[in-house]
Design an enzyme around this catalytic site. Sequence first.
Site, PDB file in Angstrom:
ATOM      1  N   ASP A  31       5.965 -10.307  14.546  1.00  0.00           N
ATOM      2  CA  ASP A  31       4.609 -10.183  14.191  1.00  0.00           C
ATOM      3  C   ASP A  31       4.091  -9.435  14.925  1.00  0.00           C
ATOM      4  OD1 ASP A  31       2.625 -10.603  12.524  1.00  0.00           O
ATOM      5  OD2 ASP A  31       2.161 -12.615  13.442  1.00  0.00           O
ATOM      6  N   THR A  73       0.756   4.052  11.377  1.00  0.00           N
ATOM      7  CA  THR A  73      -0.111   5.218  11.389  1.00  0.00           C
ATOM      8  C   THR A  73      -1.594   4.738  12.382  1.00  0.00           C
ATOM      9  OG1 THR A  73      -1.151   4.768   9.284  1.00  0.00           O
ATOM     10  CG2 THR A  73       0.517   6.379   9.306  1.00  0.00           C
ATOM     11  N   ALA A  96       7.152   9.227  10.460  1.00  0.00           N
ATOM     12  CA  ALA A  96       6.437   9.795   9.251  1.00  0.00           C
ATOM     13  C   ALA A  96       5.384   8.923   8.889  1.00  0.00           C
ATOM     14  CB  ALA A  96       7.734   9.467   8.190  1.00  0.00           C
ATOM     15  N   SER A  97       4.491   9.910   8.562  1.00  0.00           N
ATOM     16  CA  SER A  97       3.010   9.029   7.743  1.00  0.00           C
ATOM     17  C   SER A  97       3.182   8.453   6.733  1.00  0.00           C
ATOM     18  CB  SER A  97       1.777  10.374   7.830  1.00  0.00           C
ATOM     19  OG  SER A  97       2.472  11.234   6.830  1.00  0.00           O
ATOM     20  N   ASN A  98       4.410   8.844   6.095  1.00  0.00           N
ATOM     21  CA  ASN A  98       4.743   8.096   4.772  1.00  0.00           C
ATOM     22  C   ASN A  98       6.293   8.542   4.344  1.00  0.00           C
ATOM     23  OD1 ASN A  98       5.153   7.823   1.619  1.00  0.00           O
ATOM     24  ND2 ASN A  98       2.893   7.755   1.701  1.00  0.00           N
ATOM     25  N   PHE A  99       6.936   7.273   4.039  1.00  0.00           N
ATOM     26  CA  PHE A  99       8.445   7.327   4.009  1.00  0.00           C
ATOM     27  C   PHE A  99       9.046   7.303   2.558  1.00  0.00           C
ATOM     28  CE2 PHE A  99       8.733   6.253   8.375  1.00  0.00           C
ATOM     29  CZ  PHE A  99       9.753   6.572   8.903  1.00  0.00           C
ATOM     30  N   HIS A 131      -6.507   3.450  -1.067  1.00  0.00           N
ATOM     31  CA  HIS A 131      -5.424   2.243  -0.508  1.00  0.00           C
ATOM     32  C   HIS A 131      -6.129   0.938  -0.789  1.00  0.00           C
ATOM     33  CE1 HIS A 131      -3.349   5.688   1.350  1.00  0.00           C
ATOM     34  NE2 HIS A 131      -2.279   4.837   1.448  1.00  0.00           N
ATOM     35  N   LYS A 135      -5.750  -2.081   4.666  1.00  0.00           N
ATOM     36  CA  LYS A 135      -5.154  -0.967   5.291  1.00  0.00           C
ATOM     37  C   LYS A 135      -6.330  -0.579   6.601  1.00  0.00           C
ATOM     38  CE  LYS A 135      -3.599   3.941   5.174  1.00  0.00           C
ATOM     39  NZ  LYS A 135      -2.220   3.333   5.737  1.00  0.00           N
ATOM     40  N   GLY A 141      -2.638   8.231   7.152  1.00  0.00           N
ATOM     41  CA  GLY A 141      -1.688   9.039   7.812  1.00  0.00           C
ATOM     42  C   GLY A 141      -1.150  10.256   6.729  1.00  0.00           C
ATOM     43  N   THR A 142      -0.921   9.655   5.431  1.00  0.00           N
ATOM     44  CA  THR A 142      -0.503  10.764   4.615  1.00  0.00           C
ATOM     45  C   THR A 142      -1.550  11.721   4.317  1.00  0.00           C
ATOM     46  OG1 THR A 142       0.919   9.088   3.530  1.00  0.00           O
ATOM     47  CG2 THR A 142       0.152  10.686   2.125  1.00  0.00           C
TER      48      THR A 142
END
Length: 234
Positions: A31, A73, A96-99, A131, A135, A141-142
Amino acid sequence: MKIALLGYGKMGKVIERIALERGHEIVLKIDKDDRDYDIKGADVAIDFSVPSAAYSNLKKCIENGVPVVCGTTGWLDKYDDIVRFCQEKNGGLIYASNFSIGVNLFFKLNEYLAKLMNGIQGYDVYMEEIHHTQKLDAPSGTAITLAEQIIKNSNKTGWNIEVPVEEEIYIDVKRENEVPGTHTVTYKSNEDIISIQHKAQSREGFALGAVLSAEWLKGKKGVYSIQDVLNIEM
């Protein structure tokens, strides 16, 4: 493959399901507030925790020789420290900021469009990101990655989320219920508007990209990006 999940929120649960469907084993689920755990039994770790936990999670993985994939991020002020630490310890890391595979294709498109628009007179660029309300970081981050690509290929000096400023990219940040992630880049002139957009329909794409990255990273040493995994030249 034995996977440790660092962060077991909505994303962690989707990653777990996809990993199990692909024949992997989840050996640890942590967690966001748990700092006392043993990572050594994992072949690879996937971190989708919170900004305050990501740095210590990554250090623990690297110290114990466990390659780690990180999609958290909001902690990138310490990214260079983690890269140095990973290199010193001969560890394995993908951040990565986005996978999402689609988003990384979108990054490539954004970079190409920014190069095309550079030097064209009469257009200004701005961005919007939407978003879900849970968030924690803003902008995403993206969105930061998209903005940095544009800055690299334009005369813009930075970005901000407060007010439009001529020399910076304005990012309009919105938070709405149950929105996985929408990013829009717009170039506007007095005559016309050019926009590109990526709209995620679920968390599935992010989760699949993270699991594919973990599969790719197992047994490797070094610092990599999602572009290495997907073999996309940026």
